[in-house]
Enzyme design. Structure first.
Site, PDB file in Angstrom:
ATOM      1  N   CYS A 399      -8.953   8.377   0.285  1.00 50.47           N
ATOM      2  CA  CYS A 399      -7.610   7.787   0.384  1.00 50.47           C
ATOM      3  C   CYS A 399      -6.544   8.591  -0.355  1.00 50.47           C
ATOM      4  CB  CYS A 399      -7.634   6.346  -0.110  1.00 50.47           C
ATOM      5  SG  CYS A 399      -8.044   6.144  -1.868  1.00 50.47           S
ATOM      6  N   HIS A 449      -7.240   2.182  -4.526  1.00 52.27           N
ATOM      7  CA  HIS A 449      -6.999   2.583  -3.146  1.00 52.27           C
ATOM      8  C   HIS A 449      -5.499   2.748  -2.923  1.00 52.27           C
ATOM      9  CE1 HIS A 449      -8.207   3.225   0.992  1.00 52.27           C
ATOM     10  NE2 HIS A 449      -7.225   2.428   1.392  1.00 52.27           N
ATOM     11  N   HIS A 461      -4.064   5.048   6.364  1.00 54.15           N
ATOM     12  CA  HIS A 461      -4.858   5.396   5.177  1.00 54.15           C
ATOM     13  C   HIS A 461      -6.253   5.861   5.580  1.00 54.15           C
ATOM     14  CE1 HIS A 461      -6.781   1.120   4.960  1.00 54.15           C
ATOM     15  NE2 HIS A 461      -6.144   1.249   6.109  1.00 54.15           N
TER      16      HIS A 461
END
Length: 487
Positions: A399, A449, A461
């Site tokens: 990510c 994240h 993402h």
């Protein structure tokens, strides 16, 4: 007188003789009725049946047999008990020798075929082995069957329609047995907001909150609970009552798609050679030229990624189900709750404030640029792979590697991890987020994240190994914070 006596004697003798003859005839007739030759087999059948069912050792209650009414006696039934017929007796209820089997319900996969070929089975334009090949159904991939023609079935899978020999497919209940081997289960939330728990009970810590209609990969089905993948390596449990479970399989690949994929891979390899060669030559120059070379290399990499995207995207759409999964990571810690219908106002994000203060609530923009252009660039890589620790937009990234590499294209340098990135730029509310802003998610109050806002309430993402780079709702899980890095 004597003559009269003699006459009486003769008449008496005749009468006796007549009765004897008549009696013999009756006995003879009775004997004949019990033989095989009379009554064309009916008596034989009855005699045979009784001989089978009777005997000194016969104790089977099934020896009580009721015969059909149409066997004579004016419609009165004959009941045989231990081989003895009783006129006009009421038949005893009997048990059929073979119970009638309850029909098995049709399988939910009655019209689904899963390839059991060693590698793949050809999909042909017509139902014969000489017909044109229009695609391939690789082992474990599934197709919908619309009709059967002898040893062939007409199928549709992905963008491909055509004929496959039935022998290469598991269909119906046979297909159901392969779900765990080749299918991917998804849990789609059916309530407004659902809590994800660390364990299989409603008293433990809430990992994050997930919204209605978002889908997450199922890792385990454990009775009343299912374990779902959130983001990266994060996971948790949700009550099965609040999700709908579905199964997805890989799809067929058309011949055109395979050719395009092969050409794109060849072009990507060629481009990689050019990038490597460019990097090698620039390293021999001064620091200024080195910097310029780095910029040039980034540009080359971008060109490569754009070409590779189309191939990778094609591969993804043809080999993996087209259903988008918002497999979300964890978020917002919080205390346990006794209810799991999960109102959005309830728990999960209590530690957000302390996390922000530790990472810095201030900061300034890192550069200027068009957020929409950044978002559009990032969307080119949807469908590419997730690789933990990776930073390649084409060959795999996690990510934070994804956001770092996207912004690098526009001359903006971001730190390597999502936690570090959550301290750059300036803090904004999630509701203020616009294309180019960063959205962060947390577990237990700690950011783990990051995603890029693309507008319309959505983010792009690098989600997890199953879905790769994908798009989701901003609220596919409870957001922790948002940061703006552009002026």
């Amino acid at each position: 007188m004597q003559r009269k006596k003699m006459l009486k004697t003769i008449m008496g003798a005749s009468l006796v003789l007549s009765f004897g003859v008549f009696g013999h005839y009756i006995v003879s007739t009775s004997t004949t009725m019990g033989s095989e030759t009379e009554l064309a087999g009916m008596s034989y059948t009855l005699d045979q049946y009784c001989s089978v069912k009777t005997g000194a050792n016969q104790t089977d209650p099934e020896a009580i047999v009721a015969f059909d009414d149409n066997m004579g006696n004016g419609g009165a039934a004959n009941t045989v008990v231990s081989g003895t017929a009783v006129e006009g007796a009421t038949p005893e209820p009997t048990t059929e020798a073979t119970a009638t089997a309850t029909p098995k319900p049709e399988s939910e996969y009655a019209n689904v075929g899963i390839s059991i070929a060693a590698d793949y089975v050809n999909i042909r334009k017509k139902p014969n082995t000489d017909a044109e090949i229009v695609g391939k159904l690789y082992r474990g991939s599934a197709a919908t069957i619309s009709k059967t023609e002898g040893d062939w079935v007409y199928i549709k899978s992905g963008s491909v329609s055509g004929y496959i020999m039935k022998d290469y497919l598991a269909i119906g209940y046979s297909a159901e047995k392969l779900i765990d081997d080749f299918g991917t289960k998804w849990a789609t939330v059916t309530t407004e907001t659902l809590r994800v728990r660390e364990e299989k009970n409603t008293e433990c810590t809430i990992v994050t909150l997930i919204p209605e209609d978002e889908s997450y990969e199922v890792l385990k089905d454990e009775g009343d609970w299912v374990k779902i993948r959130v983001d990266g390596d994060a996971s948790g449990y949700v009550l099965k009552d609040y999700v709908k479970i579905s199964v997805q399989f890989k799809k067929a690949v058309s011949i055109e798609e395979e050719r395009e994929e092969a050409a794109a891979e060849a072009a990507a390899k060629e481009e990689q050679k050019k990038v490597s060669s460019s990097g090698s030559s620039s390293s021999s120059g001064n620091s200024g030229s080195s910097s310029n070379s780095g910029s040039s290399s980034g540009s080359s990499s971008d060109k490569k990624s754009s070409g590779s995207k189309s191939s990778s995207g094609g591969k993804s759409s043809s080999s993996v189900s087209s259903k988008k999964s918002s497999s979300s990571e964890s978020g917002g810690g919080g205390s346990s709750s006794s209810s799991d219908s999960s109102e959005s106002s309830d728990g999960g994000g209590g530690a957000a404030g302390s996390s922000e203060s530790s990472e810095g609530g201030g900061g300034s923009a890192l550069g200027s640029g068009d957020g929409s252009a950044i978002a559009s660039y990032a969307l080119q890589f949807v469908g590419n792979s997730y690789v933990y620790g990776g930073t390649s937009l084409t060959h795999g990234t996690d990510c934070s590697g994804f956001t770092m590499s996207v912004f690098k294209k526009f001359g903006i340098s971001l730190p390597r991890t999502s936690r570090e990135q959550s301290g750059v730029g300036r803090k904004i509310s999630v509701s203020e987020a616009r294309p180019g802003d960063l959205i962060f998610y947390a577990s237990g109050g700690s950011v783990n994240h990051v995603a890029l806002c693309i507008g319309g309430g959505r983010v792009v993402h690098a989600s997890n190994p199953r879905t790769g780079i994908t798009t989701s709702s901003i609220y596919y899980r409870k957001p922790h914070s948002a940061r703006r890095v552009l002026n």
